[in-house]
Design a protein around this motif. Structure first.
Motif, PDB file in Angstrom:
ATOM      1  N   MET A 198       1.057   3.275 -15.634  1.00  0.00           N
ATOM      2  CA  MET A 198       0.029   3.529 -14.641  1.00  0.00           C
ATOM      3  C   MET A 198      -1.108   2.522 -14.775  1.00  0.00           C
ATOM      4  SD  MET A 198       1.010   5.751 -12.606  1.00  0.00           S
ATOM      5  CE  MET A 198      -0.551   5.780 -11.726  1.00  0.00           C
ATOM      6  N   LYS A 199      -1.409   2.103 -15.999  1.00  0.00           N
ATOM      7  CA  LYS A 199      -2.424   1.076 -16.190  1.00  0.00           C
ATOM      8  C   LYS A 199      -2.004  -0.219 -15.510  1.00  0.00           C
ATOM      9  CE  LYS A 199      -5.066  -1.404 -19.709  1.00  0.00           C
ATOM     10  NZ  LYS A 199      -5.297  -1.621 -21.162  1.00  0.00           N
ATOM     11  N   GLY A 200      -0.712  -0.536 -15.615  1.00  0.00           N
ATOM     12  CA  GLY A 200      -0.208  -1.714 -14.922  1.00  0.00           C
ATOM     13  C   GLY A 200      -0.339  -1.588 -13.424  1.00  0.00           C
ATOM     14  N   ALA A 201      -0.079  -0.379 -12.904  1.00  0.00           N
ATOM     15  CA  ALA A 201      -0.220  -0.161 -11.464  1.00  0.00           C
ATOM     16  C   ALA A 201      -1.674  -0.294 -11.028  1.00  0.00           C
ATOM     17  CB  ALA A 201       0.315   1.228 -11.101  1.00  0.00           C
ATOM     18  N   ILE A 202      -2.589   0.200 -11.857  1.00  0.00           N
ATOM     19  CA  ILE A 202      -4.019   0.081 -11.539  1.00  0.00           C
ATOM     20  C   ILE A 202      -4.444  -1.386 -11.540  1.00  0.00           C
ATOM     21  CG2 ILE A 202      -6.340   0.619 -12.354  1.00  0.00           C
ATOM     22  CD1 ILE A 202      -5.229   3.269 -13.411  1.00  0.00           C
ATOM     23  N   PHE A 215       0.907   6.743  -6.924  1.00  0.00           N
ATOM     24  CA  PHE A 215      -0.226   7.518  -7.417  1.00  0.00           C
ATOM     25  C   PHE A 215      -0.111   8.994  -7.048  1.00  0.00           C
ATOM     26  CE2 PHE A 215      -2.334   3.287  -7.496  1.00  0.00           C
ATOM     27  CZ  PHE A 215      -2.638   3.278  -8.853  1.00  0.00           C
ATOM     28  N   LEU A 216       0.428   9.304  -5.864  1.00  0.00           N
ATOM     29  CA  LEU A 216       0.579  10.703  -5.471  1.00  0.00           C
ATOM     30  C   LEU A 216       1.586  11.421  -6.365  1.00  0.00           C
ATOM     31  CD1 LEU A 216       0.518  10.549  -1.554  1.00  0.00           C
ATOM     32  CD2 LEU A 216      -1.275  11.362  -3.106  1.00  0.00           C
ATOM     33  N   LEU A 217       2.744  10.789  -6.580  1.00  0.00           N
ATOM     34  CA  LEU A 217       3.749  11.416  -7.429  1.00  0.00           C
ATOM     35  C   LEU A 217       3.314  11.465  -8.890  1.00  0.00           C
ATOM     36  CD1 LEU A 217       7.159  10.094  -6.020  1.00  0.00           C
ATOM     37  CD2 LEU A 217       6.042  12.285  -5.645  1.00  0.00           C
ATOM     38  N   ALA A 218       2.668  10.393  -9.338  1.00  0.00           N
ATOM     39  CA  ALA A 218       2.204  10.375 -10.722  1.00  0.00           C
ATOM     40  C   ALA A 218       1.174  11.476 -10.961  1.00  0.00           C
ATOM     41  CB  ALA A 218       1.605   9.011 -11.055  1.00  0.00           C
ATOM     42  N   HIS A 219       0.305  11.712  -9.986  1.00  0.00           N
ATOM     43  CA  HIS A 219      -0.702  12.771 -10.126  1.00  0.00           C
ATOM     44  C   HIS A 219      -0.054  14.151 -10.142  1.00  0.00           C
ATOM     45  CE1 HIS A 219      -4.564  14.767  -9.779  1.00  0.00           C
ATOM     46  NE2 HIS A 219      -4.090  15.468  -8.748  1.00  0.00           N
ATOM     47  N   SER A 220       0.956  14.344  -9.277  1.00  0.00           N
ATOM     48  CA  SER A 220       1.602  15.647  -9.214  1.00  0.00           C
ATOM     49  C   SER A 220       2.430  15.949 -10.454  1.00  0.00           C
ATOM     50  CB  SER A 220       2.500  15.727  -7.969  1.00  0.00           C
ATOM     51  OG  SER A 220       3.546  14.790  -8.066  1.00  0.00           O
ATOM     52  N   HIS A 221       2.907  14.895 -11.126  1.00  0.00           N
ATOM     53  CA  HIS A 221       3.723  15.083 -12.330  1.00  0.00           C
ATOM     54  C   HIS A 221       2.925  14.954 -13.619  1.00  0.00           C
ATOM     55  CE1 HIS A 221       7.499  13.701  -9.882  1.00  0.00           C
ATOM     56  NE2 HIS A 221       7.088  14.922  -9.569  1.00  0.00           N
ATOM     57  N   ALA A 222       1.657  14.679 -13.511  1.00  0.00           N
ATOM     58  CA  ALA A 222       0.853  14.400 -14.703  1.00  0.00           C
ATOM     59  C   ALA A 222       0.871  15.568 -15.680  1.00  0.00           C
ATOM     60  CB  ALA A 222      -0.580  14.069 -14.298  1.00  0.00           C
ATOM     61  N   LEU A 225       0.823  -1.206   0.000  1.00  0.00           N
ATOM     62  CA  LEU A 225       0.000   0.000   0.000  1.00  0.00           C
ATOM     63  C   LEU A 225       0.858   1.257   0.000  1.00  0.00           C
ATOM     64  CD1 LEU A 225      -2.841  -1.016   2.505  1.00  0.00           C
ATOM     65  CD2 LEU A 225      -3.047  -0.731   0.024  1.00  0.00           C
ATOM     66  N   SER A 226       1.968   1.234   0.706  1.00  0.00           N
ATOM     67  CA  SER A 226       2.863   2.393   0.733  1.00  0.00           C
ATOM     68  C   SER A 226       3.425   2.677  -0.657  1.00  0.00           C
ATOM     69  CB  SER A 226       4.010   2.156   1.724  1.00  0.00           C
ATOM     70  OG  SER A 226       3.512   1.977   3.031  1.00  0.00           O
ATOM     71  N   LEU A 227       3.824   1.620  -1.357  1.00  0.00           N
ATOM     72  CA  LEU A 227       4.323   1.804  -2.724  1.00  0.00           C
ATOM     73  C   LEU A 227       3.239   2.370  -3.627  1.00  0.00           C
ATOM     74  CD1 LEU A 227       6.514  -1.374  -3.407  1.00  0.00           C
ATOM     75  CD2 LEU A 227       7.273   0.935  -2.884  1.00  0.00           C
TER      76      LEU A 227
END
Length: 317
Positions: free
Chosen positions: A233-237, A210-217, A203-205
């Motif tokens: 990101m699709k793979g992460a989802i 997602f937080l960093l990906a959103h801030s850099h989107a 969960l930490s990963l």
């Protein structure tokens, strides 16, 4: 031999019956008005068979398609093997029970104990293998997203295989220890702590990703790597969905274990224990749901399945 329940992770969850043909309950005396929910063995056997077939197809698809020979799919194969073990343990248990009832096997006490230990070991190996496989997949997705340019240097196929060898060696050793010390409370506590620790790690990963990906989107929206970033990101989802399914299927059983150890007389705890078979069924369903998630979320894997079923000549050859 345990005849009217899904196999426990360790025998501390219940007591053995004296003979497999005695369809007696192994639950503690129900001091509440909650009726025990009994699931037919045929239901467990059917779901277990589906889980074995589906995960076997995943392994065959990855083996056949050279485009899928990557660390991520190697870790997915590890998860598929874990799911198969979860299905095989119930299949083996059902087969032994049937053979004993038909008197094709002489199920004496020593034989019962040996079979119980083997089934418990497979069950523990399935759970630990699933936890560590999901952790490896989460770490792989993390490296893919935040170290994309160095990913192929950091996570090679050889390193992925070495990681899996270490994971399964640790799982096998832990499984043997849990079976040997199955009646010790410390075993339950250690396992529960490990279960929670690995979930917190995953969960930490995910939260960090997602937080960093959103801030850099917005910053990367115009870069050529946008498509690659979206694919990662699709793979992460996808792995987030896998983790959610894993929690829904396994957490009720872990809770059952803890209640059986530390809350044996409370009426509410005993009432929860009456749905043990439902919790066992959820575990079996996990092995059936995971391959569906792979096929639905991965176009390459879905295409491989279609070519395998249609017996068409694959393009990857």
């Amino acid at each position: 031999m345990r005849t009217d329940r899904a196999s426990e992770i360790i025998r501390l969850v219940g007591h053995k019956t004296t003979h497999p043909s005695e369809n007696s309950s192994e639950f503690p005396v129900n001091i509440t008005d909650c009726a025990q929910i009994i699931m037919p063995e045929e239901v467990f056997f059917t779901i277990a068979f589906l889980g074995i077939v589906e995960n076997l197809l995943v392994l065959i698809a990855v083996w056949k398609n050279k485009n899928l020979h990557s660390p991520m799919y190697v870790f997915i194969c590890s998860l598929a093997v874990s799911d198969m073990l979860g299905s095989l343990h119930k299949t083996l248990e059902n087969i032994i029970i049937i053979l004993c009832k038909k008197r094709y096997l002489t199920c004496q006490e020593d034989f019962e104990k040996t079979i119980d230990d083997i089934i418990d070991f497979m069950f523990i190996l399935s759970l630990l293998g699933s936890i560590f496989s999901l952790s490896a997949i989460a770490a792989d997705r993390y490296i893919t997203i935040f170290h994309a340019l160095r990913y192929h240097n950091i996570m090679t196929l050889q390193r992925a295989l070495i990681i899996l060898m270490v994971i399964w060696a640790f799982c096998a050793g832990s499984g043997i220890a849990m079976v040997i010390f199955s009646h010790e409370t410390a075993t339950i506590v250690s396992f529960s702590i490990l279960f929670c620790f690995m979930l917190v790690f995953i969960l930490s990963l995910y939260i960090h990703m997602f937080l960093l990906a959103h801030s850099h989107a917005r910053k990367i929206a115009l870069l050529p790597s946008t498509i690659h970033q979206k694919a990662n990101m699709k793979g992460a989802i996808t792995l987030t969905i896998l983790l959610g399914v894993f929690l829904c299927c396994w957490a009720p059983f872990v809770l059952h274990m803890l209640l059986m150890t530390f809350c044996t007389l409370n009426p509410y705890c005993v009432c929860y224990q009456s749905i043990f078979h439902v919790n066992g069924l959820l575990i079996m369903c996990n092995a059936v749901i995971d391959p569906m998630i792979y096929a639905f979320r991965s176009p390459e894997l879905r295409s491989t399945f279609k070519r395998l079923f249609c017996c068409r000549k694959p393009r990857w050859t």
